[in-house]
Design a protein around this motif. Sequence first.
Motif, PDB file in Angstrom:
ATOM      1  N   ALA A   1       1.109  -1.146   0.049  1.00  0.00           N
ATOM      2  CA  ALA A   1       0.129  -0.021  -0.058  1.00  0.00           C
ATOM      3  C   ALA A   1       0.978   1.058   0.199  1.00  0.00           C
ATOM      4  O   ALA A   1       2.081   1.206   0.636  1.00  0.00           O
ATOM      5  CB  ALA A   1      -0.866  -0.094   1.307  1.00  0.00           C
ATOM      6  N   VAL A   2       0.368   2.200  -0.550  1.00  0.00           N
ATOM      7  CA  VAL A   2       1.084   3.661  -0.613  1.00  0.00           C
ATOM      8  C   VAL A   2       0.930   4.269   0.701  1.00  0.00           C
ATOM      9  O   VAL A   2      -0.241   4.509   1.219  1.00  0.00           O
ATOM     10  CB  VAL A   2       0.366   4.316  -1.678  1.00  0.00           C
ATOM     11  N   ASN A   3       1.965   4.639   1.407  1.00  0.00           N
ATOM     12  CA  ASN A   3       1.771   5.437   2.690  1.00  0.00           C
ATOM     13  C   ASN A   3       2.399   6.821   2.570  1.00  0.00           C
ATOM     14  O   ASN A   3       2.301   7.433   3.808  1.00  0.00           O
ATOM     15  CB  ASN A   3       2.622   4.506   3.875  1.00  0.00           C
ATOM     16  N   ASN A   4       3.200   7.115   1.700  1.00  0.00           N
ATOM     17  CA  ASN A   4       3.650   8.445   1.438  1.00  0.00           C
ATOM     18  C   ASN A   4       3.696   8.757   0.054  1.00  0.00           C
ATOM     19  O   ASN A   4       4.443   7.986  -0.695  1.00  0.00           O
ATOM     20  CB  ASN A   4       5.005   8.473   2.223  1.00  0.00           C
ATOM     21  N   VAL A   5       3.447  10.033  -0.451  1.00  0.00           N
ATOM     22  CA  VAL A   5       3.663  10.402  -1.975  1.00  0.00           C
ATOM     23  C   VAL A   5       4.219  11.849  -1.830  1.00  0.00           C
ATOM     24  O   VAL A   5       3.871  12.733  -1.333  1.00  0.00           O
ATOM     25  CB  VAL A   5       2.258  10.646  -2.541  1.00  0.00           C
ATOM     26  N   THR A   6       5.368  11.897  -2.484  1.00  0.00           N
ATOM     27  CA  THR A   6       5.854  13.309  -2.670  1.00  0.00           C
ATOM     28  C   THR A   6       5.903  13.644  -4.413  1.00  0.00           C
ATOM     29  O   THR A   6       6.222  12.895  -5.162  1.00  0.00           O
ATOM     30  CB  THR A   6       7.369  13.255  -2.177  1.00  0.00           C
ATOM     31  N   THR A   7       5.391  14.808  -4.575  1.00  0.00           N
ATOM     32  CA  THR A   7       5.444  15.197  -5.819  1.00  0.00           C
ATOM     33  C   THR A   7       6.468  16.287  -5.873  1.00  0.00           C
ATOM     34  O   THR A   7       6.596  17.507  -5.157  1.00  0.00           O
ATOM     35  CB  THR A   7       4.106  15.865  -6.397  1.00  0.00           C
ATOM     36  N   TYR A   8       7.577  16.314  -6.999  1.00  0.00           N
ATOM     37  CA  TYR A   8       8.421  17.197  -7.198  1.00  0.00           C
ATOM     38  C   TYR A   8       8.188  18.309  -8.419  1.00  0.00           C
ATOM     39  O   TYR A   8       7.137  18.195  -8.928  1.00  0.00           O
ATOM     40  CB  TYR A   8       9.940  16.522  -7.711  1.00  0.00           C
ATOM     41  N   ASP A   9       9.012  19.296  -8.486  1.00  0.00           N
ATOM     42  CA  ASP A   9       8.932  20.512  -9.259  1.00  0.00           C
ATOM     43  C   ASP A   9       8.341  20.014 -10.822  1.00  0.00           C
ATOM     44  O   ASP A   9       8.890  18.967 -11.212  1.00  0.00           O
ATOM     45  CB  ASP A   9       9.926  21.407  -9.269  1.00  0.00           C
ATOM     46  N   THR A  10       7.637  20.875 -11.374  1.00  0.00           N
ATOM     47  CA  THR A  10       7.094  20.732 -12.590  1.00  0.00           C
ATOM     48  C   THR A  10       8.442  20.616 -13.590  1.00  0.00           C
ATOM     49  O   THR A  10       9.387  21.486 -13.489  1.00  0.00           O
ATOM     50  CB  THR A  10       6.300  21.687 -13.202  1.00  0.00           C
ATOM     51  N   VAL A  11       8.589  19.525 -14.622  1.00  0.00           N
ATOM     52  CA  VAL A  11       9.537  19.636 -15.225  1.00  0.00           C
ATOM     53  C   VAL A  11       9.222  20.342 -16.530  1.00  0.00           C
ATOM     54  O   VAL A  11       8.214  19.826 -17.261  1.00  0.00           O
ATOM     55  CB  VAL A  11       9.975  18.013 -15.535  1.00  0.00           C
ATOM     56  N   PRO A  12       9.819  21.312 -17.285  1.00  0.00           N
ATOM     57  CA  PRO A  12       9.528  21.882 -18.550  1.00  0.00           C
ATOM     58  C   PRO A  12       9.538  20.804 -19.529  1.00  0.00           C
ATOM     59  O   PRO A  12      10.758  19.791 -19.656  1.00  0.00           O
ATOM     60  CB  PRO A  12      10.494  23.033 -18.725  1.00  0.00           C
ATOM     61  N   THR A  13       8.589  20.777 -20.431  1.00  0.00           N
ATOM     62  CA  THR A  13       8.808  19.837 -21.674  1.00  0.00           C
ATOM     63  C   THR A  13       9.590  20.662 -22.821  1.00  0.00           C
ATOM     64  O   THR A  13       9.100  21.567 -23.012  1.00  0.00           O
ATOM     65  CB  THR A  13       7.107  19.631 -22.233  1.00  0.00           C
TER      66      THR A  13
END
Length: 677
Positions: free
Chosen positions: A414-426
């Motif tokens: 099960a997922v117990n922690n999620v981290t989203t990092y900065d947007t990466v330019p396309t």
Amino acid sequence: MYQRKIAIFIAALLLAQGVALSGSGTARAESFVEGPFEQQWQATDQAVATGQASRTYFWGPQPFAHTAEVYAESPNGGQRRVQYFDKARMELSKKGQQDPNFVTNGLLTSELISGQLQIGDNQFLGRDPANIQVAGDTVGNDNTPTYASFNQGKLAFGVAGHTAAPNRTGQPIAVAVDKFGAVSSLPQPPTALKYVRYFSQTGHNLAEVFGNFFQTAPLDESKWLAIMGYPITEPFWAKEIVIVGGQPRAVLIQLFQRRVLTYTPANPAAYQVEMGNIGQHYYVWRYNFAVGDQLPGNYRLIVPRNNLLYSNSIRQAESLKLGETSGSIYNFWPDNQGRAVIGAGYSAYLANLSVPGPFQKLDWPAGVSEADVLGVSWDARGERLAILVGVRSPNRTQIIKEIVQVFNLTRQGAVNNVTTYDTVPTGKYPVQLKMSPDGQYLAFADQNSDNSLRLNIRQLSNRTTRQLTLGHTGNLTNLDWQGKTNRLLIEMREVEATGGKILQIDAATGKLDNWLDDKTIEDFSLSPDGNYVALKQAKAIGTARTISLRATSDPKTELTPPYLSRQGYNIYLDGWSKDGTYLVVKTIGRAEMDMFYREVELVSVATGRPFQVYKFGGLLTFGGDTLLGGPHHLIKFANTNSEPSITVQNIDGSDPLGMFTGQTDGLRFGLARIVQV
């Protein structure tokens, strides 16, 4: 001790789920694949198996795996038939001027201690010594000496720094070894034993209990050396109590070139001397086997079809529906623990590949409703994964930005922690991301605002970031971690040039080295252990490509003469075998009358030449393809008479098992994977 068990699914259950079987559903038992192998086994172990003799097995009750392995001097392209048993491995090399039925018994102990995997009479691949206990159960023996312990303590013949022991014939054995290879004296050994014989060939003494064993049937003075080899260590008591069959025991251990012997005084007399399970240990070490499973392993073919994911045993003809998604599956990324991330529709799912059940839908970052999975990277333990998320425009026509999302998982998945990092330019540089094997670092490449190429290295425990600008006029074509180290290899290609160079970066320090500067380099592929690299090179645009094999410790030196592959529209490196002894090279091109061809070549690290070649062709569409899968299996796709099919077979050509006849296509086949679940 590893137990062998094959999971058998009930045909009625499968039919109830609407899955058509392609065969009887009966599991294939592992039988002797060569007559000489069976004759060797009958001469020593048949009496034990039938109850006519009470003593240790020399090989085991039956074999558990077979295949063809790379060996430079063997005919047929430099490969030989082998079969694995609990206690050893049988080999049929069939060399010139040799009895074609001559069975050899590998120097497995020497390889496990030294870390030198033998691929020819005088050729070896450098690997780490085996951190596998030499005796006792696989659980509960964390303090038992391993093969690596004898390397660490320089206690084995052939290890750098080893010193020959003095002749101790007639003296008592009163020494012990611990898991670190440290030797200590025992004021009171578990029982009184003595040395009986000294071998100057390796500089070691033989324990009397083992010398007596060598004189008993079916061994005698003329036979034991061929089966055991010379002793390469002294006999030692294990420093700590060893758990054997769930019971604490005092155990004497001695390692020989080909086998391991143990003496357990608490056992019944007939079983006090036993052969160690070195065949199992070697198989686990060579093929990176997940030790939590049972030999020979529950390997299954995983194939998507529309929005369904199917699991197929490679040892019996049956198919099982694992689950389904809300949209068509376009890719999936398995880890080493029997799980996978699935990209389907505009969503991502976490799937358990071991049993059927609903997939867990993964949440996109806040504000994102529809996105594509552009890439996934797992750590080696399956405890952390990173997903490159491509966020779609409101009308779904294009990807407008890319985000890196890191998930921490519990042991239950099960997922117990999620981290989203900065947007990466396309931009024009394709973003690649790779999690380090230990899960400490995440590396991904993107671009700065001035369009220069940038590498981001994130330390995941403290969430710090190191950013390195790699150049303004380059294009990153490959990014990978060098084995279990925290060093990255990055292949950079100059925009106006044919090839480029490879950089090496230490993630901990940020130190950047020009690892290999060669304008002919177009691509590289690292072996599973990171110790070897295959380079695709071209001297000029439009020329035939060569494949060069090198050690990562000395990237400028070629191990074998470069292999000139067939020139075609496209040639690429398509991965390595699990033991790192050969790699897959694929060529796609056009022949006469607009006929396309595809060639799949298995190129040996021992010779630098292919030992197996598969050719496919057809009008407009390709007639087939081949993928590697599992420890030593091929997945073959055929598209003949408008009835596509998938067949799984052993690398030695045996055990073909047809799957999915008429139910798949080339696109689905390209996603097929063999996974240990």
